[in-house]
Design a protein around this motif. Structure first.
Motif, PDB file in Angstrom:
ATOM      1  N   ALA A  54      -4.833 -24.555 -51.745  1.00 35.74           N
ATOM      2  CA  ALA A  54      -5.459 -23.573 -50.871  1.00 35.74           C
ATOM      3  C   ALA A  54      -5.124 -23.850 -49.408  1.00 35.74           C
ATOM      4  O   ALA A  54      -4.945 -22.915 -48.607  1.00 35.74           O
ATOM      5  CB  ALA A  54      -6.966 -23.579 -51.078  1.00 35.74           C
ATOM      6  N   LEU A  55      -5.022 -25.121 -49.039  1.00 34.67           N
ATOM      7  CA  LEU A  55      -4.734 -25.483 -47.657  1.00 34.67           C
ATOM      8  C   LEU A  55      -3.260 -25.331 -47.315  1.00 34.67           C
ATOM      9  O   LEU A  55      -2.906 -25.152 -46.147  1.00 34.67           O
ATOM     10  CB  LEU A  55      -5.174 -26.931 -47.412  1.00 34.67           C
ATOM     11  N   GLY A  56      -2.388 -25.374 -48.329  1.00 36.11           N
ATOM     12  CA  GLY A  56      -0.950 -25.368 -48.091  1.00 36.11           C
ATOM     13  C   GLY A  56      -0.454 -24.275 -47.159  1.00 36.11           C
ATOM     14  O   GLY A  56       0.233 -24.555 -46.168  1.00 36.11           O
ATOM     15  N   PRO A  57      -0.771 -22.987 -47.427  1.00 33.30           N
ATOM     16  CA  PRO A  57      -0.285 -21.932 -46.534  1.00 33.30           C
ATOM     17  C   PRO A  57      -0.790 -22.077 -45.103  1.00 33.30           C
ATOM     18  O   PRO A  57      -0.056 -21.807 -44.155  1.00 33.30           O
ATOM     19  CB  PRO A  57      -0.831 -20.644 -47.186  1.00 33.30           C
ATOM     20  N   LEU A  58      -2.044 -22.509 -44.930  1.00 30.81           N
ATOM     21  CA  LEU A  58      -2.571 -22.707 -43.578  1.00 30.81           C
ATOM     22  C   LEU A  58      -1.871 -23.868 -42.880  1.00 30.81           C
ATOM     23  O   LEU A  58      -1.588 -23.806 -41.676  1.00 30.81           O
ATOM     24  CB  LEU A  58      -4.078 -22.971 -43.639  1.00 30.81           C
ATOM     25  N   HIS A  59      -1.604 -24.935 -43.622  1.00 29.90           N
ATOM     26  CA  HIS A  59      -0.911 -26.084 -43.041  1.00 29.90           C
ATOM     27  C   HIS A  59       0.475 -25.670 -42.563  1.00 29.90           C
ATOM     28  O   HIS A  59       0.915 -26.043 -41.465  1.00 29.90           O
ATOM     29  CB  HIS A  59      -0.815 -27.196 -44.090  1.00 29.90           C
ATOM     30  N   ARG A  60       1.174 -24.883 -43.365  1.00 29.94           N
ATOM     31  CA  ARG A  60       2.497 -24.397 -42.972  1.00 29.94           C
ATOM     32  C   ARG A  60       2.393 -23.484 -41.752  1.00 29.94           C
ATOM     33  O   ARG A  60       3.191 -23.585 -40.823  1.00 29.94           O
ATOM     34  CB  ARG A  60       3.160 -23.656 -44.126  1.00 29.94           C
ATOM     35  N   PHE A  61       1.411 -22.575 -41.757  1.00 32.35           N
ATOM     36  CA  PHE A  61       1.279 -21.634 -40.647  1.00 32.35           C
ATOM     37  C   PHE A  61       1.031 -22.361 -39.329  1.00 32.35           C
ATOM     38  O   PHE A  61       1.705 -22.104 -38.323  1.00 32.35           O
ATOM     39  CB  PHE A  61       0.138 -20.647 -40.919  1.00 32.35           C
ATOM     40  N   TRP A  62       0.071 -23.286 -39.309  1.00 32.34           N
ATOM     41  CA  TRP A  62      -0.243 -23.972 -38.067  1.00 32.34           C
ATOM     42  C   TRP A  62       0.865 -24.930 -37.658  1.00 32.34           C
ATOM     43  O   TRP A  62       1.060 -25.187 -36.464  1.00 32.34           O
ATOM     44  CB  TRP A  62      -1.577 -24.699 -38.185  1.00 32.34           C
ATOM     45  N   GLY A  63       1.596 -25.448 -38.636  1.00 31.23           N
ATOM     46  CA  GLY A  63       2.763 -26.262 -38.286  1.00 31.23           C
ATOM     47  C   GLY A  63       3.819 -25.437 -37.564  1.00 31.23           C
ATOM     48  O   GLY A  63       4.391 -25.873 -36.553  1.00 31.23           O
ATOM     49  N   MET A  64       4.066 -24.225 -38.061  1.00 29.79           N
ATOM     50  CA  MET A  64       5.033 -23.345 -37.394  1.00 29.79           C
ATOM     51  C   MET A  64       4.524 -22.922 -36.022  1.00 29.79           C
ATOM     52  O   MET A  64       5.292 -22.853 -35.056  1.00 29.79           O
ATOM     53  CB  MET A  64       5.319 -22.130 -38.272  1.00 29.79           C
ATOM     54  N   ALA A  65       3.217 -22.637 -35.914  1.00 26.01           N
ATOM     55  CA  ALA A  65       2.650 -22.243 -34.628  1.00 26.01           C
ATOM     56  C   ALA A  65       2.781 -23.372 -33.603  1.00 26.01           C
ATOM     57  O   ALA A  65       3.141 -23.139 -32.435  1.00 26.01           O
ATOM     58  CB  ALA A  65       1.181 -21.852 -34.804  1.00 26.01           C
ATOM     59  N   ALA A  66       2.501 -24.606 -34.031  1.00 21.79           N
ATOM     60  CA  ALA A  66       2.617 -25.744 -33.118  1.00 21.79           C
ATOM     61  C   ALA A  66       4.058 -25.941 -32.679  1.00 21.79           C
ATOM     62  O   ALA A  66       4.337 -26.218 -31.504  1.00 21.79           O
ATOM     63  CB  ALA A  66       2.094 -27.004 -33.807  1.00 21.79           C
ATOM     64  N   TRP A  67       4.994 -25.800 -33.621  1.00 20.49           N
ATOM     65  CA  TRP A  67       6.411 -25.984 -33.289  1.00 20.49           C
ATOM     66  C   TRP A  67       6.881 -24.915 -32.306  1.00 20.49           C
ATOM     67  O   TRP A  67       7.596 -25.208 -31.343  1.00 20.49           O
ATOM     68  CB  TRP A  67       7.239 -25.958 -34.566  1.00 20.49           C
TER      69      TRP A  67
END
Length: 302
Positions: free
Chosen positions: A182-195
């Protein structure tokens, strides 16, 4: 004639444009990140005078005056290495590993290793800019006063939270499989946002430095087309190209909803289809699956 697995006959086109992207896209992304690193390194070495670890005395009219520019020059080098090279590789490590056929556990280690190395670069880059300000004589320079500073600190704050959440969720003590999925998509999204915020900070930092150079010595004529201005001008669009190439790998492949599922049909309210199937891009997960969600299912075999 289209097969049952490709009822609309679109597979040949998808092999050329994706998603998932063609294999050459990851090569182009890595080439772009290295090109940016080389250009920034050359910009620092030639027009800006290179790097150093101590202030350089200045023979001027002010006693004790020094130049801390060579200490500051570590800042663009380390930030570019951390964000453009290492973090880009971390984002590519799952969907497009640098060597084909790497096991998922190896890809995960590369992901974490690149992020940890990037974190070290970013920390040292902050030390360099703070030291260059505080060692400046006769008057130390202030910290955290420019829009570039605030954007950079925002990006670093998001990155730090990402690391903490990622370590807690996927490292130790590690959440349950369903919670990790469940956390996976959010982790990817915020990782891309931070980058992306980090890339924006790099772009604003390059512009800020060029502006300071203009203020110190107005550039005219041929100087306007010299390396001190031209190299950052080349890096700027390359940052956009790099962002597009890397984020293209994060686009999930299209999946067809199961027969009779009109949750995404005309007039629907965008209802959610069943959880684990969507989280794994259409591949169902069983309860004994020990892998974390990384969004890499449905990619071309390597």
């Amino acid at each position: 004639m289209a097969s049952n697995e490709d009822p609309f006959g679109i597979q040949p086109a998808r092999w050329f444009i994706g998603p998932p992207p063609p294999r050459g896209t990851s090569f182009l992304a890595r080439t772009c990140s290295l090109a940016i690193m080389i250009l920034v390194g050359h910009w620092v070495r030639v027009p800006l005078g290179g790097v150093g670890v101590k202030p350089v005395p200045v023979n001027g009219n002010t006693p004790g005056e020094n130049d801390t520019g060579k200490i500051f020059n570590w800042h663009p080098i380390l930030m570019t290495l951390g964000i453009v090279v290492l973090m880009a590789e971390a984002l590519l490590s799952y969907q497009a590993p640098i060597l084909p056929g790497l096991a998922r556990a190896t890809r995960k280690r590369i992901h974490w290793g690149c992020h940890m190395a990037a974190g070290l670069c970013l920390a040292l880059g902050l030390v360099a800019v703070v030291q260059s300000h505080r060692l400046k004589r006769p008057n130390p320079m202030p910290d955290w006063y420019s829009p570039h500073s605030f954007l950079g600190l925002t990006a670093l704050a998001i990155m730090g939270l990402q690391v903490l959440v990622g370590m807690y969720s996927y490292g130790w003590p590690k959440l349950s499989l369903s919670n990790r999925m469940a956390l996976g998509p959010l982790h990817r999204f915020w990782g891309m946002a931070a980058w992306l915020a980090g890339l924006g900070a790099i772009a604003s930092g390059l512009q800020e430095k060029v502006t300071f150079i203009h203020m110190k010595k107005p550039l005219t004529g041929k100087e306007l087309h010299g390396l001190v201005v031209r190299l950052p001008a080349i890096v700027m669009p390359l940052l956009v190209v790099l962002a597009a190439l890397v984020l293209y790998h994060q686009a999930p492949p299209a999946t067809r909803p199961p027969a009779g599922d009109n949750s995404y049909g005309p007039g629907s309210s965008g209802g959610r289809a069943s959880g684990q199937g969507l989280l794994r891009a259409g591949r169902p997960a069983d309860d004994d699956d020990e892998s974390d969600y990384d969004g890499s299912s449905g990619r071309r075999p390597v």
